[in-house]
Design a protein around this motif. Structure first.
Motif, short mmCIF file in Angstrom:
data_model
loop_
_atom_site.label_atom_id
_atom_site.label_comp_id
_atom_site.label_asym_id
_atom_site.label_seq_id
_atom_site.Cartn_x
_atom_site.Cartn_y
_atom_site.Cartn_z
N GLU A 215 54.79 54.83 45.46
CA GLU A 215 53.77 53.71 45.19
C GLU A 215 52.66 53.93 46.45
O GLU A 215 51.44 53.93 46.47
N LEU A 216 53.12 54.37 47.57
CA LEU A 216 52.56 54.34 48.99
C LEU A 216 52.76 55.74 49.50
O LEU A 216 53.60 56.20 49.61
N ASP A 217 51.53 55.96 50.08
CA ASP A 217 51.30 57.37 50.93
C ASP A 217 51.87 56.98 52.34
O ASP A 217 51.28 56.03 52.89
N SER A 218 53.01 57.58 52.71
CA SER A 218 53.80 57.05 53.74
C SER A 218 52.95 57.33 55.29
O SER A 218 53.16 56.64 56.09
N LEU A 219 52.31 58.67 55.21
CA LEU A 219 51.56 58.87 56.40
C LEU A 219 50.58 57.74 56.89
O LEU A 219 50.47 57.56 57.76
N THR A 220 49.87 57.49 55.71
CA THR A 220 48.70 56.32 55.94
C THR A 220 49.39 55.10 56.45
O THR A 220 48.75 54.46 57.38
N THR A 221 50.45 54.93 55.75
CA THR A 221 50.97 53.57 56.36
C THR A 221 51.63 53.64 57.80
O THR A 221 51.44 52.66 58.42
N LYS A 222 52.15 54.87 58.17
CA LYS A 222 52.67 54.99 59.63
C LYS A 222 51.30 54.82 60.59
O LYS A 222 51.41 54.30 61.62
N LEU A 223 50.28 55.75 60.01
CA LEU A 223 49.07 55.78 60.90
C LEU A 223 48.48 54.39 61.24
O LEU A 223 47.99 54.20 62.23
N ASP A 224 48.33 53.70 59.97
CA ASP A 224 47.92 52.28 60.14
C ASP A 224 48.71 51.34 61.12
O ASP A 224 47.92 50.59 61.46
N ALA A 225 49.93 51.48 61.04
CA ALA A 225 50.79 50.71 61.72
C ALA A 225 50.31 50.74 63.34
O ALA A 225 50.36 49.87 64.19
N VAL A 226 49.48 51.74 63.74
CA VAL A 226 49.14 52.15 64.94
C VAL A 226 47.68 51.67 65.14
O VAL A 226 47.43 50.94 65.87
N PHE A 227 46.83 52.27 64.34
CA PHE A 227 45.58 52.14 64.36
C PHE A 227 44.83 50.63 64.11
O PHE A 227 43.92 50.37 64.39
N PRO B 32 45.36 39.60 36.64
CA PRO B 32 46.39 38.70 36.85
C PRO B 32 47.82 39.44 36.29
O PRO B 32 47.74 40.51 35.30
N GLY B 33 48.81 38.98 37.04
CA GLY B 33 50.19 39.90 36.71
C GLY B 33 50.32 40.96 37.94
O GLY B 33 51.57 41.41 37.92
N THR B 34 49.40 41.33 38.48
CA THR B 34 49.45 42.47 39.49
C THR B 34 50.28 41.82 40.84
O THR B 34 49.93 40.65 41.10
N ILE B 35 51.15 42.69 41.29
CA ILE B 35 51.87 42.36 42.38
C ILE B 35 51.13 42.75 43.65
O ILE B 35 50.90 44.04 43.64
N ILE B 36 50.95 41.95 44.59
CA ILE B 36 50.28 42.46 45.81
C ILE B 36 51.14 42.14 47.19
O ILE B 36 52.17 41.27 47.00
N ARG B 37 50.85 43.06 48.11
CA ARG B 37 51.66 42.73 49.35
C ARG B 37 50.60 42.53 50.43
O ARG B 37 49.68 43.33 50.44
N LEU B 38 50.85 41.56 51.28
CA LEU B 38 50.03 41.17 52.35
C LEU B 38 50.51 42.31 53.46
O LEU B 38 51.28 41.96 54.12
N LEU B 39 49.49 43.36 53.89
CA LEU B 39 50.03 44.44 54.79
C LEU B 39 49.65 43.67 56.26
O LEU B 39 50.65 43.99 57.19
N ARG B 40 48.64 43.24 56.42
CA ARG B 40 48.41 42.79 57.97
C ARG B 40 47.14 41.78 57.94
O ARG B 40 46.41 41.83 56.89
#
Ligand code: GDP
Ligand code: MG
Lengths: 631, 73
Positions: A215-227, B32-40
């Motif tokens: 579901e998620l591209d892990s590189l982007t997740t890691k880099l965004d955690a910093v940037f 509607p029905g889509t699951i979202i996650r609040l990242l920041r």
């Protein structure tokens, strides 16, 4: 599958095809690979805002290919999307309805592309589908089944890695053999008119069948955690900016010195080979001094280009827009405006164009009006020349160059003033209707060396071409104006004195002196005045005028232009010139593009007027302030 | 949107209004029905980043008042 060649009647060998897809899915990369052209690509939505056309030649067949701006649906929300939709409906004034479409899908986000396809299928235009970023699917451990997709959609599918050229041969074959098929929505059970929810459900189901993706591209997740970290993010941002301004002086100076020395020896050679007279003078003090003074700044221009290209290709630009949205909000704008504004640091023209990604017309006009205050690359030579002449190369704390900081200050001054002006426009001319902020963050992608190198090469070519045409022409005109009418210097005068007497009595000197009273309050003498006036054709001309005006001093004293300027111009005047260039809109092309993009002369005239007023006012303040400080 | 803590998930229940903005949200895949996650959340009440399926988008929480959400974790 419906028959190949079904789009082309036998007597029309030329076919018009359009690249269609969501923003940032790789259309321009394919366009460049197929046509051999160099359209700008970048990792953020809204790079291509205008259709570009090119020809594809394969095995004696010719295809006219259009690169269209990306779109999320066939119900457009921004001007750039509206344009693509108009073309697809065959309602564009200048562009024909395409005979066929290369529908580009982003392999790493198939459902979004398939959703657009569900709406697009209603048009039933012959299509071949190119699925890009196959490398991205593989890298994150996913799989993609092109055969299953071909079966489901009933049109040919080609898997592609755009920037590496993988799959392009197959795509070329399809284009050459006219291997397009109509989407035939009814036959293939595509929900063309069932509404967004049904279309997305179909897209999700199909995407799930043909591709499996984590579901998620892990590189982007890691880099965004910093940037994008609330503290680390801005710190990284500032550090990158600092590095950039430092490098302008630290890395470029040796190359600059070398180029300068090269032009110096060329001048000596001309002086030695040609007999003294008009020809020698024209070449040595007109052409070489004028054009050379500008070409010297190629290294800085390249550093700036490299920096912006890396940020764009990497995917950082959209992140920066996220981080500054709050600040932009204070000035009545939103994060989206940041993208055109940042592009304007290279050049205001693409900046003004990319304002098309802004949905709100009022925000778009406000953004366009303030682009000229963002420091474009044409100002860089003027800034660097004066800063190296007047700011000592001191290192603060051993590593921060004072020159770099001053340069950064000028960039900030322009940027901040632009935002304040935006606020003024937003509370006066363009108040009301705030449209919500909404933007996609693309995954980080590593730019290929090839594409970075090509961009730099392209910029070099462009810079040298302009130096060899516009600047060259202006240099010759200015030289001629400075040489004639001839003035007889008294025999006891030294070469420097004779030259300055000649200039003073020439046509150029007369023009400068006539207008001097206008600029005298801000500390410009008639020589600087000529440079500033010449800059209204192109800002770099200031540098070339200084090169010409002081060419005799440079060759007689064996010093470079920067050193000569230090004794010829006072510090308050230098500061006043710098501030003037921060504000003044001295660029014909910007004015022309503003007229085109806003459809009226009102906005370019307004922009020209307010920037000139600000330039003059700020210079007045700075000149008198500096004079009272340093007497 | 304002009440969802960073890192947690929510499901889109429905939209309470239909305009071009909510249409664009749905065209992005926020049906509607889509699951979202609040990242920041950006500091000082700035925009938020949400993630759903393979997309990441940013928006201002006080501008998406018409999206009805239900917390799930
Ligand atoms: N990994 C990968 N990146 C690609 C591919 N095709 C394009 N890109 C990158 O994706 C970004 C968007 O490409 P561009 O051609 O400008 O997309 P457009 O907005 O559809 O015209 C750029 O950073 C490209 O370098 C591909 O096949 N694989
Ligand atoms: Mg493009």
């Amino acid at each position: 599958m419906p028959s190949i060649l079904d789009a082309v009647s036998s007597h029309t060998p030329r076919l018009t095809a359009a690249l269609v897809g969501t923003p940032n899915c790789g259309k321009s990369t394919i366009f460049n690979a197929l046509t051999g052209m160099r359209q700008k690509v970048g990792n953020f939505p809204g790079v291509t805002v205008e259709p570009k056309s090119g020809e594809v030649h394969i095995d004696k067949t010719t295809t006219r290919l259009f690169d269209l701006p990306g779109m999320y649906s066939l119900t457009p929300k921004t001007p750039d999307e509206a344009l693509s939709v108009t073309v697809l409906h065959g309602e564009h004034d200048a562009l024909p309805k395409p005979d066929a479409v290369v529908f580009v899908m982003e392999g790493t986000n198939l459902e979004k592309s398939l959703f657009l396809y569900a709406q697009f299928a209603a048009l039933n235009i012959p299509t071949v589908v190119a699925v890009t970023m196959i490398d991205g699917i593989k890298a994150s451990g996913g799989v993609f089944d092109d055969i299953a997709m071909e079966q489901a959609l009933g049109v040919p599918i080609v898997g592609i890695v755009g920037h590496k050229g993988i799959g392009l041969e197959e795509l070329r074959e399809h284009i050459a053999l006219r291997g397009f098929s109509r989407p035939e929505a009814a036959e293939n059970q595509i929900p063309v008119s069932e509404g967004i929810e049904a279309q997305y459900q179909w897209a999700r189901a199909l995407a799930g069948e043909v591709a499996r993706m984590p579901e998620l591209d892990s590189l982007t997740t890691k880099l965004d955690a910093v940037f994008l970290h609330p503290v680390a993010g801005p710190v990284v941002f500032l550090a990158v900016m600092l590095l950039f301004f430092q490098s302008i002086f630290a890395w470029a100076t040796p190359v600059m010195d070398a180029i300068e020395a090269g032009f110096g020896s060329l001048q000596n050679l001309v002086d030695a080979v040609l007999p003294a007279g008009v020809a020698q003078d024209l070449l040595s003090r007109g052409v070489i001094a004028g054009v050379g003074a500008v070409v010297v700044f190629l290294p800085q221009i390249l550093i700036l280009t490299l920096f912006i290209t890396l940020l764009e290709d990497f995917g950082y630009l959209a992140r920066a827009a996220f981080m500054v949205d709050r600040v932009m909000g204070v000035f009545g704008l939103q994060g989206r405006s940041f993208i055109p504004l940042l592009s304007s640091f290279a050049c205001a023209i693409p900046g003004i164009m990319s304002a098309r990604i802004i949905a709100s017309e009022k925000d778009r006009l406000t953004t366009i009006l303030i682009t000229p205050l963002m420091t474009c690359s044409a100002r860089l030579p003027v800034y660097v020349l004066l800063i190296t002449a007047f700011v000592p190369p001191t290192m603060l704390g051993g590593f921060l160059s004072l020159q770099g900081l001053v340069l950064m200050g000028l960039y900030f001054l322009g940027g901040l003033s632009g935002l304040l002006v935006a606020k003024v426009f937003k509370v006066t001319m363009f108040q009301g209707t705030k449209l919500p902020f909404l933007m996609e963050l693309p995954p980080y992608r590593f730019p290929t060396w090839r594409s970075v190198f090509l961009t730099l090469f392209h910029r070099t070519k462009q810079f040298l071409t302009s130096a060899g045409t516009t600047i060259l022409t202006l240099s010759i005109i200015l030289w001629a104006l400075g040489e004639f009418p001839k003035h007889q210097a008294p025999p006891e005068a030294s070469p420097i004195q004779a030259a300055s007497l000649q200039l003073e009595h020439s046509a150029l000197g007369t023009i400068g002196k006539t207008l001097e009273p206008v600029f005298a309050p801000i500390g410009f003498d008639w020589k600087v005045t000529i440079g500033v006036l010449g800059s209204f054709a192109a800002r770099e001309v200031f540098v070339s005028v200084m090169g010409q005006v002081y060419s005799v001093d440079v060759s007689e004293s064996d010093e470079n232009l920067r050193t000569v300027l230090r004794s010829a111009i006072s510090l308050p005047t230098a500061l006043s010139i710098l501030v003037f260039y921060v504000y003044a809109l001295q660029c014909m092309s910007t004015i022309a593009v503003m007229k085109r993009e806003t459809g009226s002369w009102k906005y370019p005239v307004l922009a020209f007027g307010y920037t000139l007023l600000m330039a003059y006012g700020a210079s007045l303040l700075v000149f008198h302030g500096a004079r009272s400080l340093w007497g | 949107m304002n009440e969802i803590p960073v890192g947690s998930k929510a499901r889109i229940v429905t939209y309470t209004q239909h305009d071009s903005f909510t249409e664009r949200l749905r065209e992005f895949g926020l049906i509607p029905g889509t699951i979202i996650r609040l990242l920041r959340k950006a500091p000082f009440n700035g925009p938020v980043e949400i993630q759903f399926r393979s997309s990441r988008i940013v928006l201002r929480p006080n501008e998406v008042t018409h999206m009805l959400l239900e917390r799930i974790a």
